[in-house]
Design a protein around this motif. Sequence first.
Motif, PDB file in Angstrom:
ATOM      1  N   ARG A  47       0.839  -1.196   0.000  1.00 40.34           N
ATOM      2  CA  ARG A  47       0.000   0.000   0.000  1.00 40.34           C
ATOM      3  C   ARG A  47       0.876   1.249   0.000  1.00 40.34           C
ATOM      4  NH1 ARG A  47      -4.873   0.403   0.014  1.00 40.34           N
ATOM      5  NH2 ARG A  47      -5.185  -1.774   0.662  1.00 40.34           N
ATOM      6  N   THR A  48       0.663   2.100  -1.011  1.00 36.11           N
ATOM      7  CA  THR A  48       1.368   3.373  -1.092  1.00 36.11           C
ATOM      8  C   THR A  48       0.423   4.565  -0.960  1.00 36.11           C
ATOM      9  OG1 THR A  48       1.179   3.334  -3.514  1.00 36.11           O
ATOM     10  CG2 THR A  48       3.196   2.424  -2.540  1.00 36.11           C
ATOM     11  N   GLY A  49      -0.871   4.268  -0.992  1.00 35.43           N
ATOM     12  CA  GLY A  49      -1.867   5.333  -0.902  1.00 35.43           C
ATOM     13  C   GLY A  49      -2.927   4.999   0.133  1.00 35.43           C
ATOM     14  N   GLY A  50      -4.145   5.467  -0.117  1.00 37.22           N
ATOM     15  CA  GLY A  50      -5.240   5.270   0.814  1.00 37.22           C
ATOM     16  C   GLY A  50      -5.801   3.863   0.770  1.00 37.22           C
ATOM     17  N   PRO A  51      -6.929   3.648   1.473  1.00 36.74           N
ATOM     18  CA  PRO A  51      -7.512   2.310   1.535  1.00 36.74           C
ATOM     19  C   PRO A  51      -8.078   1.864   0.191  1.00 36.74           C
ATOM     20  CG  PRO A  51      -8.971   3.917   2.567  1.00 36.74           C
ATOM     21  CD  PRO A  51      -7.696   4.623   2.269  1.00 36.74           C
ATOM     22  N   GLY A  52      -8.235   0.538   0.053  1.00 34.13           N
ATOM     23  CA  GLY A  52      -8.848   0.002  -1.151  1.00 34.13           C
ATOM     24  C   GLY A  52      -7.852  -0.306  -2.249  1.00 34.13           C
ATOM     25  N   ALA A  53      -8.400  -0.750  -3.376  1.00 36.85           N
ATOM     26  CA  ALA A  53      -7.573  -1.237  -4.473  1.00 36.85           C
ATOM     27  C   ALA A  53      -6.685  -0.150  -5.073  1.00 36.85           C
ATOM     28  CB  ALA A  53      -8.469  -1.840  -5.558  1.00 36.85           C
ATOM     29  N   ARG A  54      -7.157   1.091  -5.108  1.00 32.00           N
ATOM     30  CA  ARG A  54      -6.410   2.149  -5.792  1.00 32.00           C
ATOM     31  C   ARG A  54      -5.176   2.603  -5.031  1.00 32.00           C
ATOM     32  NH1 ARG A  54     -11.224   6.063  -8.266  1.00 32.00           N
ATOM     33  NH2 ARG A  54     -12.220   4.418  -9.533  1.00 32.00           N
ATOM     34  N   GLY A  55      -5.011   2.129  -3.808  1.00 33.93           N
ATOM     35  CA  GLY A  55      -3.846   2.532  -3.023  1.00 33.93           C
ATOM     36  C   GLY A  55      -2.706   1.541  -3.052  1.00 33.93           C
ATOM     37  N   VAL A  56      -2.765   0.551  -3.958  1.00 33.32           N
ATOM     38  CA  VAL A  56      -1.787  -0.542  -3.970  1.00 33.32           C
ATOM     39  C   VAL A  56      -0.821  -0.380  -5.136  1.00 33.32           C
ATOM     40  CG1 VAL A  56      -1.505  -3.054  -4.158  1.00 33.32           C
ATOM     41  CG2 VAL A  56      -3.428  -2.097  -2.858  1.00 33.32           C
ATOM     42  N   THR A  57       0.455  -0.662  -4.887  1.00 39.51           N
ATOM     43  CA  THR A  57       1.501  -0.552  -5.900  1.00 39.51           C
ATOM     44  C   THR A  57       2.331  -1.832  -5.900  1.00 39.51           C
ATOM     45  OG1 THR A  57       1.570   1.854  -5.633  1.00 39.51           O
ATOM     46  CG2 THR A  57       3.505   0.825  -6.640  1.00 39.51           C
ATOM     47  N   ALA A  58       2.881  -2.185  -7.054  1.00 41.52           N
ATOM     48  CA  ALA A  58       3.676  -3.408  -7.208  1.00 41.52           C
ATOM     49  C   ALA A  58       5.165  -3.081  -7.172  1.00 41.52           C
ATOM     50  CB  ALA A  58       3.324  -4.099  -8.519  1.00 41.52           C
ATOM     51  N   PHE A  59       5.935  -3.970  -6.532  1.00 46.09           N
ATOM     52  CA  PHE A  59       7.388  -3.810  -6.431  1.00 46.09           C
ATOM     53  C   PHE A  59       8.077  -5.141  -6.721  1.00 46.09           C
ATOM     54  CE2 PHE A  59       5.540  -0.604  -3.695  1.00 46.09           C
ATOM     55  CZ  PHE A  59       6.294   0.532  -3.954  1.00 46.09           C
ATOM     56  N   GLY A 111       5.120  -0.747 -13.030  1.00 49.09           N
ATOM     57  CA  GLY A 111       3.920  -0.039 -13.445  1.00 49.09           C
ATOM     58  C   GLY A 111       3.847   1.312 -12.773  1.00 49.09           C
ATOM     59  N   ALA A 112       2.663   1.872 -12.740  1.00 47.75           N
ATOM     60  CA  ALA A 112       2.471   3.179 -12.123  1.00 47.75           C
ATOM     61  C   ALA A 112       2.115   3.030 -10.647  1.00 47.75           C
ATOM     62  CB  ALA A 112       1.356   3.929 -12.846  1.00 47.75           C
ATOM     63  N   GLU A 113       2.422   4.047  -9.874  1.00 48.47           N
ATOM     64  CA  GLU A 113       2.001   4.041  -8.477  1.00 48.47           C
ATOM     65  C   GLU A 113       0.473   3.973  -8.416  1.00 48.47           C
ATOM     66  OE1 GLU A 113       2.448   6.798  -4.441  1.00 48.47           O
ATOM     67  OE2 GLU A 113       3.735   7.181  -6.197  1.00 48.47           O
ATOM     68  N   GLY A 114      -0.052   3.095  -7.600  1.00 49.23           N
ATOM     69  CA  GLY A 114      -1.491   2.895  -7.488  1.00 49.23           C
ATOM     70  C   GLY A 114      -2.068   1.893  -8.478  1.00 49.23           C
ATOM     71  N   GLN A 115      -1.224   1.337  -9.350  1.00 50.07           N
ATOM     72  CA  GLN A 115      -1.683   0.377 -10.350  1.00 50.07           C
ATOM     73  C   GLN A 115      -1.522  -1.075  -9.883  1.00 50.07           C
ATOM     74  OE1 GLN A 115       0.510   0.548 -14.065  1.00 50.07           O
ATOM     75  NE2 GLN A 115      -1.116  -0.428 -15.250  1.00 50.07           N
ATOM     76  N   GLY A 116      -1.001  -1.273  -8.697  1.00 47.49           N
ATOM     77  CA  GLY A 116      -0.612  -2.605  -8.264  1.00 47.49           C
ATOM     78  C   GLY A 116      -1.737  -3.613  -8.195  1.00 47.49           C
ATOM     79  N   PHE A 117      -2.905  -3.192  -7.744  1.00 47.32           N
ATOM     80  CA  PHE A 117      -3.990  -4.164  -7.616  1.00 47.32           C
ATOM     81  C   PHE A 117      -4.486  -4.608  -8.984  1.00 47.32           C
ATOM     82  CE2 PHE A 117      -8.212  -5.761  -6.359  1.00 47.32           C
ATOM     83  CZ  PHE A 117      -7.807  -6.637  -5.365  1.00 47.32           C
ATOM     84  N   ALA A 118      -4.544  -3.684  -9.926  1.00 52.05           N
ATOM     85  CA  ALA A 118      -4.918  -4.057 -11.293  1.00 52.05           C
ATOM     86  C   ALA A 118      -3.891  -5.013 -11.888  1.00 52.05           C
ATOM     87  CB  ALA A 118      -5.045  -2.810 -12.164  1.00 52.05           C
ATOM     88  N   ILE A 119      -2.611  -4.777 -11.599  1.00 51.15           N
ATOM     89  CA  ILE A 119      -1.560  -5.685 -12.060  1.00 51.15           C
ATOM     90  C   ILE A 119      -1.743  -7.054 -11.434  1.00 51.15           C
ATOM     91  CG2 ILE A 119       0.921  -6.138 -11.917  1.00 51.15           C
ATOM     92  CD1 ILE A 119       1.379  -3.120 -12.193  1.00 51.15           C
ATOM     93  N   ALA A 120      -2.064  -7.077 -10.139  1.00 48.81           N
ATOM     94  CA  ALA A 120      -2.262  -8.349  -9.440  1.00 48.81           C
ATOM     95  C   ALA A 120      -3.410  -9.144 -10.046  1.00 48.81           C
ATOM     96  CB  ALA A 120      -2.515  -8.094  -7.957  1.00 48.81           C
ATOM     97  N   LEU A 121      -4.524  -8.482 -10.333  1.00 51.73           N
ATOM     98  CA  LEU A 121      -5.680  -9.175 -10.913  1.00 51.73           C
ATOM     99  C   LEU A 121      -5.368  -9.670 -12.315  1.00 51.73           C
ATOM    100  CD1 LEU A 121      -8.737  -7.016  -9.748  1.00 51.73           C
ATOM    101  CD2 LEU A 121      -7.751  -9.060  -8.690  1.00 51.73           C
ATOM    102  N   ASP A 122      -4.624  -8.877 -13.079  1.00 52.95           N
ATOM    103  CA  ASP A 122      -4.244  -9.300 -14.423  1.00 52.95           C
ATOM    104  C   ASP A 122      -3.396 -10.571 -14.362  1.00 52.95           C
ATOM    105  OD1 ASP A 122      -4.127  -8.294 -17.376  1.00 52.95           O
ATOM    106  OD2 ASP A 122      -2.058  -8.829 -16.900  1.00 52.95           O
TER     107      ASP A 122
END
Length: 391
Positions: free
Chosen positions: A180-192, A234-245
């Motif tokens: 998590r790099t941002g707020g709660p929920g899916a939009r706050g997640v980033t991949a490393f 990817g982009a900051e906050g894109q991590g959850f979308a990357i995870a689902l993909d």
Amino acid sequence: MADTTADGVERRLPTDEARELLALVRDIAHREIAPHAAEEEAAGRFPRALFALLSRSGLLGLPYDPEYGGGGQPYEVYLQVLEELAAARLTVGLGVSVHTLSCHALAGFGTEEQRAAHLPAMLGGGLLGAYCLSEPSAGSDAAALRTRAVREADGGWVIDGTKAWITHGGIADFCTVMARTGGPGARGVTAFLVPGDAPGLSAAPPERKMGMKGSPTAQLHFDGVRVGGDRLLGAEGQGFAIALDALDSGRLGIAACAVGLAQAALDAAVSYARERRQFGRPIGDFQGLRFLLADMATAVEAGRALYLEAARLRDEGRAFGRCAAMAKLFCTDAVMRVTTDAVQVLGGYGYTADFPVERYLREAKMLQIVEGTNQIQRVVIARHLVGPESR
């Protein structure tokens, strides 16, 4: 182009290269994997040397770009390789699937510079990966993850938190980590992309599981783990979308592994039914058992057809998420039924460790849980059919 296996199953393969690849995999499975599977699983030994062999043979990067050391194979072929490996030993098939999953974020969302710097070693350099999404309090509700990454003044990141149920936890050379790099929920997640030997990264003792004892599953603790800014994928906050993909493709890997395990159980049951004699004749002569075997074989073939259909959709660039969820759901439920019935065919012998079907049954249960429980697959499928739930 057709290819017929020793058990008479005809496979559709797109090229001569694919047919030769599958022949290589069968040879490795027959010589290097299957003969040691029961002993190594009972001892809880992970076959790291075997994974080095698979890497040298080009089997740890099959669906990825040859420019970076991948095999350039379509998913239709890659998944049939997984099936063969899982039939020989599920720890190996699942391990290849998880490694492929852990490379997905970099291969699909990394920059050219990131891919050139890291992918060749990940795909063909003997490295082993782990995929870090789940947490002790965020399993099916993965968007609730708490592991946090904080940006430093120099552009790097510091990661703190705990990941759970990590295949290859404690032995992986690199980890794809959702934080998590941002707020709660899916939009706050980033991949490393995190090195496995990063200071501050440690593993808990492996979980004590009912099956898959040779495949280490452990919690990973991130205690002030520092990574450079070039490790963000990817982009900051894109991590959850990357995870689902990644999970859409990963579910196909689990489906293929399930079919491989079910095929192994079916083969063991058929062999026993031909050899075991009762009342003066082989038990395979009795209609009740013949019908049981027929249902098992039908489930295996149906599962194979479903995962291959999803793979072909993916290879054609078409939407395949719904079909992937269906394949994961159907194939893993099917392997649970097939392995249960295989134990029944062997009777008392099936309940002993002298025959492999009791191990197959214990391993099958795990496949209904990993990479989205089968209840979650039903949620995914239903959303494709009727839309998201009302709130």
